[in-house]
Structures are given as structure tokens and as C-alpha cells.
Design a protein around this motif. Structure first.
Motif, PDB file in Angstrom:
ATOM      1  N   GLU A  27       0.435   8.251  -1.204  1.00 48.15           N
ATOM      2  CA  GLU A  27      -0.617   9.242  -0.958  1.00 48.15           C
ATOM      3  C   GLU A  27      -1.954   8.565  -0.678  1.00 48.15           C
ATOM      4  O   GLU A  27      -2.678   8.950   0.246  1.00 48.15           O
ATOM      5  CB  GLU A  27      -0.725  10.158  -2.181  1.00 48.15           C
ATOM      6  N   VAL A  28      -2.272   7.540  -1.440  1.00 47.79           N
ATOM      7  CA  VAL A  28      -3.538   6.824  -1.251  1.00 47.79           C
ATOM      8  C   VAL A  28      -3.577   6.176   0.135  1.00 47.79           C
ATOM      9  O   VAL A  28      -4.566   6.301   0.867  1.00 47.79           O
ATOM     10  CB  VAL A  28      -3.746   5.762  -2.355  1.00 47.79           C
ATOM     11  N   ILE A  29      -2.496   5.494   0.517  1.00 49.68           N
ATOM     12  CA  ILE A  29      -2.441   4.833   1.829  1.00 49.68           C
ATOM     13  C   ILE A  29      -2.608   5.862   2.944  1.00 49.68           C
ATOM     14  O   ILE A  29      -3.385   5.656   3.883  1.00 49.68           O
ATOM     15  CB  ILE A  29      -1.119   4.051   1.987  1.00 49.68           C
ATOM     16  N   GLU A  30      -1.904   6.971   2.842  1.00 47.43           N
ATOM     17  CA  GLU A  30      -1.998   7.983   3.894  1.00 47.43           C
ATOM     18  C   GLU A  30      -3.392   8.594   3.968  1.00 47.43           C
ATOM     19  O   GLU A  30      -3.893   8.876   5.055  1.00 47.43           O
ATOM     20  CB  GLU A  30      -0.907   9.033   3.713  1.00 47.43           C
ATOM     21  N   ASN A  31      -4.051   8.787   2.824  1.00 44.07           N
ATOM     22  CA  ASN A  31      -5.425   9.303   2.829  1.00 44.07           C
ATOM     23  C   ASN A  31      -6.384   8.324   3.498  1.00 44.07           C
ATOM     24  O   ASN A  31      -7.263   8.725   4.267  1.00 44.07           O
ATOM     25  CB  ASN A  31      -5.900   9.620   1.409  1.00 44.07           C
ATOM     26  N   VAL A  32      -6.233   7.038   3.203  1.00 43.29           N
ATOM     27  CA  VAL A  32      -7.093   6.024   3.813  1.00 43.29           C
ATOM     28  C   VAL A  32      -6.867   5.984   5.318  1.00 43.29           C
ATOM     29  O   VAL A  32      -7.820   5.978   6.107  1.00 43.29           O
ATOM     30  CB  VAL A  32      -6.850   4.624   3.189  1.00 43.29           C
ATOM     31  N   SER A 103     -15.785 -17.960   5.413  1.00 39.11           N
ATOM     32  CA  SER A 103     -17.109 -17.352   5.322  1.00 39.11           C
ATOM     33  C   SER A 103     -17.166 -15.830   5.450  1.00 39.11           C
ATOM     34  O   SER A 103     -18.112 -15.226   4.971  1.00 39.11           O
ATOM     35  CB  SER A 103     -18.013 -17.951   6.406  1.00 39.11           C
ATOM     36  N   SER A 104     -16.169 -15.209   6.085  1.00 38.55           N
ATOM     37  CA  SER A 104     -16.405 -13.797   6.381  1.00 38.55           C
ATOM     38  C   SER A 104     -15.166 -12.903   6.395  1.00 38.55           C
ATOM     39  O   SER A 104     -15.203 -11.841   6.998  1.00 38.55           O
ATOM     40  CB  SER A 104     -17.098 -13.690   7.742  1.00 38.55           C
ATOM     41  N   THR A 105     -14.100 -13.279   5.715  1.00 38.81           N
ATOM     42  CA  THR A 105     -12.909 -12.437   5.769  1.00 38.81           C
ATOM     43  C   THR A 105     -12.601 -11.717   4.454  1.00 38.81           C
ATOM     44  O   THR A 105     -11.613 -10.995   4.369  1.00 38.81           O
ATOM     45  CB  THR A 105     -11.674 -13.256   6.189  1.00 38.81           C
ATOM     46  N   PHE A 106     -13.419 -11.904   3.433  1.00 34.91           N
ATOM     47  CA  PHE A 106     -13.232 -11.233   2.142  1.00 34.91           C
ATOM     48  C   PHE A 106     -11.820 -11.468   1.631  1.00 34.91           C
ATOM     49  O   PHE A 106     -11.401 -12.604   1.528  1.00 34.91           O
ATOM     50  CB  PHE A 106     -13.576  -9.738   2.240  1.00 34.91           C
ATOM     51  N   VAL A 117      -2.422 -14.359  16.819  1.00 37.27           N
ATOM     52  CA  VAL A 117      -3.405 -14.513  15.748  1.00 37.27           C
ATOM     53  C   VAL A 117      -3.611 -13.127  15.145  1.00 37.27           C
ATOM     54  O   VAL A 117      -3.826 -12.155  15.875  1.00 37.27           O
ATOM     55  CB  VAL A 117      -4.739 -15.077  16.286  1.00 37.27           C
ATOM     56  N   VAL A 118      -3.503 -13.048  13.829  1.00 43.42           N
ATOM     57  CA  VAL A 118      -3.648 -11.772  13.133  1.00 43.42           C
ATOM     58  C   VAL A 118      -4.702 -11.894  12.036  1.00 43.42           C
ATOM     59  O   VAL A 118      -5.001 -12.981  11.556  1.00 43.42           O
ATOM     60  CB  VAL A 118      -2.316 -11.306  12.497  1.00 43.42           C
ATOM     61  N   VAL A 119      -5.237 -10.746  11.653  1.00 44.28           N
ATOM     62  CA  VAL A 119      -5.992 -10.620  10.413  1.00 44.28           C
ATOM     63  C   VAL A 119      -5.009  -9.984   9.444  1.00 44.28           C
ATOM     64  O   VAL A 119      -4.360  -8.981   9.775  1.00 44.28           O
ATOM     65  CB  VAL A 119      -7.234  -9.728  10.585  1.00 44.28           C
ATOM     66  N   ILE A 120      -4.864 -10.560   8.247  1.00 46.09           N
ATOM     67  CA  ILE A 120      -3.816 -10.108   7.328  1.00 46.09           C
ATOM     68  C   ILE A 120      -4.287 -10.186   5.885  1.00 46.09           C
ATOM     69  O   ILE A 120      -5.111 -11.036   5.537  1.00 46.09           O
ATOM     70  CB  ILE A 120      -2.515 -10.942   7.527  1.00 46.09           C
ATOM     71  N   SER A 121      -3.749  -9.293   5.074  1.00 48.17           N
ATOM     72  CA  SER A 121      -3.981  -9.338   3.638  1.00 48.17           C
ATOM     73  C   SER A 121      -2.751  -8.778   2.935  1.00 48.17           C
ATOM     74  O   SER A 121      -2.157  -7.805   3.403  1.00 48.17           O
ATOM     75  CB  SER A 121      -5.221  -8.533   3.252  1.00 48.17           C
ATOM     76  N   SER A 134      -7.946   1.144  -0.420  1.00 51.96           N
ATOM     77  CA  SER A 134      -8.878   1.525   0.647  1.00 51.96           C
ATOM     78  C   SER A 134      -9.607   0.308   1.191  1.00 51.96           C
ATOM     79  O   SER A 134      -9.713   0.117   2.408  1.00 51.96           O
ATOM     80  CB  SER A 134      -9.874   2.552   0.125  1.00 51.96           C
ATOM     81  N   ARG A 135     -10.090  -0.534   0.307  1.00 42.53           N
ATOM     82  CA  ARG A 135     -10.823  -1.734   0.738  1.00 42.53           C
ATOM     83  C   ARG A 135      -9.920  -2.669   1.544  1.00 42.53           C
ATOM     84  O   ARG A 135     -10.328  -3.198   2.574  1.00 42.53           O
ATOM     85  CB  ARG A 135     -11.413  -2.457  -0.465  1.00 42.53           C
ATOM     86  N   LEU A 136      -8.696  -2.875   1.079  1.00 40.69           N
ATOM     87  CA  LEU A 136      -7.755  -3.765   1.762  1.00 40.69           C
ATOM     88  C   LEU A 136      -7.529  -3.319   3.204  1.00 40.69           C
ATOM     89  O   LEU A 136      -7.643  -4.115   4.138  1.00 40.69           O
ATOM     90  CB  LEU A 136      -6.433  -3.761   0.990  1.00 40.69           C
ATOM     91  N   ILE A 137      -7.231  -2.050   3.395  1.00 43.96           N
ATOM     92  CA  ILE A 137      -6.969  -1.523   4.733  1.00 43.96           C
ATOM     93  C   ILE A 137      -8.237  -1.568   5.581  1.00 43.96           C
ATOM     94  O   ILE A 137      -8.209  -1.987   6.745  1.00 43.96           O
ATOM     95  CB  ILE A 137      -6.395  -0.096   4.653  1.00 43.96           C
ATOM     96  N   THR A 138      -9.348  -1.161   5.000  1.00 45.45           N
ATOM     97  CA  THR A 138     -10.620  -1.116   5.735  1.00 45.45           C
ATOM     98  C   THR A 138     -11.094  -2.507   6.142  1.00 45.45           C
ATOM     99  O   THR A 138     -11.559  -2.714   7.264  1.00 45.45           O
ATOM    100  CB  THR A 138     -11.700  -0.406   4.897  1.00 45.45           C
ATOM    101  N   VAL A 139     -10.962  -3.484   5.239  1.00 43.35           N
ATOM    102  CA  VAL A 139     -11.393  -4.854   5.543  1.00 43.35           C
ATOM    103  C   VAL A 139     -10.589  -5.423   6.706  1.00 43.35           C
ATOM    104  O   VAL A 139     -11.157  -5.984   7.652  1.00 43.35           O
ATOM    105  CB  VAL A 139     -11.294  -5.759   4.287  1.00 43.35           C
ATOM    106  N   VAL A 140      -9.272  -5.285   6.676  1.00 41.29           N
ATOM    107  CA  VAL A 140      -8.444  -5.822   7.763  1.00 41.29           C
ATOM    108  C   VAL A 140      -8.783  -5.127   9.078  1.00 41.29           C
ATOM    109  O   VAL A 140      -8.997  -5.776  10.106  1.00 41.29           O
ATOM    110  CB  VAL A 140      -6.937  -5.694   7.438  1.00 41.29           C
TER     111      VAL A 140
END
Length: 158
Positions: A27-32, A103-106, A117-121, A134-140
């Protein structure tokens, strides 16, 4: 000294803590995703092993969210491709990506999956809060969208 009556037994207290800390990751993932996706682009598929894979468009990138189960030992992985390989001046590209990683990928990082090349977490679900999901999805999504066009312009194959 003031005395306060105890209102919960220890069993009741433990049950209450368990109820409030247990979140529905699906539910959280789908809301984000609903809050980030554009053009009604969100899609989800279910794996035979009980996992889930979402895909949605954010800015100029496609973002993928994979949940391989719902136990504390299972993981959520979020990624987005930003550049196809081979690329121009790969030595310079790799150095630049390492500098960005530092420096900038949190919580995310740049990496390579299947010549892209991917951005991944990735994170286990144990003690993962809705805010962290929410932060994980938003940051990527944000890092991928902020970097894909510049990376393609400077390093993309001609």
C-alpha cells in the motif's frame, strides 16, 4: 511523588506496538508511486514467487520498484536507467559517477546493470517506515531524472 495508574498490561502494550509498527509495504509503495507517476504510466506485475514489480514514468526516466516478498528479510529495490553502454570516454564517465556516488546520491548509487548505467537503491524491509519507502523511491527517481539527459549528452554513444 505522583502516581499514574497503569492502563495497559505488558502483553497489551506489546500487541499495540506490533500493530502500529507493522505497515503494509504494498500500500505504501503504491501510494508513493501514485504521487510521483506521470501520464497514468504506473504498471504492476506479480511474480510467481510472490514478489511485485512496478514501473512508472517520472520526468524523462522510467523508474522500477521491485519487492521480492513481504517479510522482514525481503528487500525493496528501486532503479532507473540513465545511460546505455558502451559510452564515449568511459574512463571519464566512471570517475564522474564515482564522484557523484560520494557527493550527491544519498541512499542511492550509480551502478551498471546489463550494459546500462542505473541509479539504484536496495533496502531490507526490516524496520522500514513509510517515510523511508517514500524517500527511497523519490531519491532514485529524482537523481535519475536530474542526471539522465546530461549524461546522455556528454557520454552517450553517437
Amino acid at each position: 511523588m505522583t502516581s499514574y495508574p497503569e492502563t495497559l498490561t505488558s502483553n497489551e502494550s506489546n500487541e499495540l506496538i506490533a500493530e502500529t509498527t507493522s505497515i503494509n509495504h504494498l500500500e505504501v509503495i503504491e501510494n508513493v508511486i501514485d504521487s510521483l507517476e506521470q501520464d497514468d504510466s504506473a504498471m504492476v506485475s506479480h511474480t510467481p514467487e510472490g514478489g511485485y514489480l512496478w514501473k512508472f514514468k517520472y520526468g524523462s526516466v522510467e523508474v522500477f520498484v521491485q519487492l521480492n516478498g513481504t517479510t522482514d528479510e525481503d528487500t525493496i529495490t528501486v532503479w532507473s536507467a540513465v545511460l546505455n553502454l558502451p559510452a564515449k570516454n568511459e574512463l571519464k564517465l566512471m570517475r564522474y559517477l564515482l564522484e557523484l556516488n560520494c557527493s550527491s546520491t544519498f541512499e542511492a548509487r550509480f551502478g551498471i546493470i546489463e550494459n546500462r548505467v542505473v541509479v539504484i537503491s536496495t533496502r531490507t524491509l526490516a524496520e522500514l517506515s513509510p517515510g523511508e519507502v517514500s524517500r527511497l523511491i523519490t531519491v532514485v527517481a529524482t537523481i535519475a531524472d536530474n542526471n539522465d539527459e546530461a549524461l546522455q549528452t556528454e557520454f552517450g554513444a553517437t
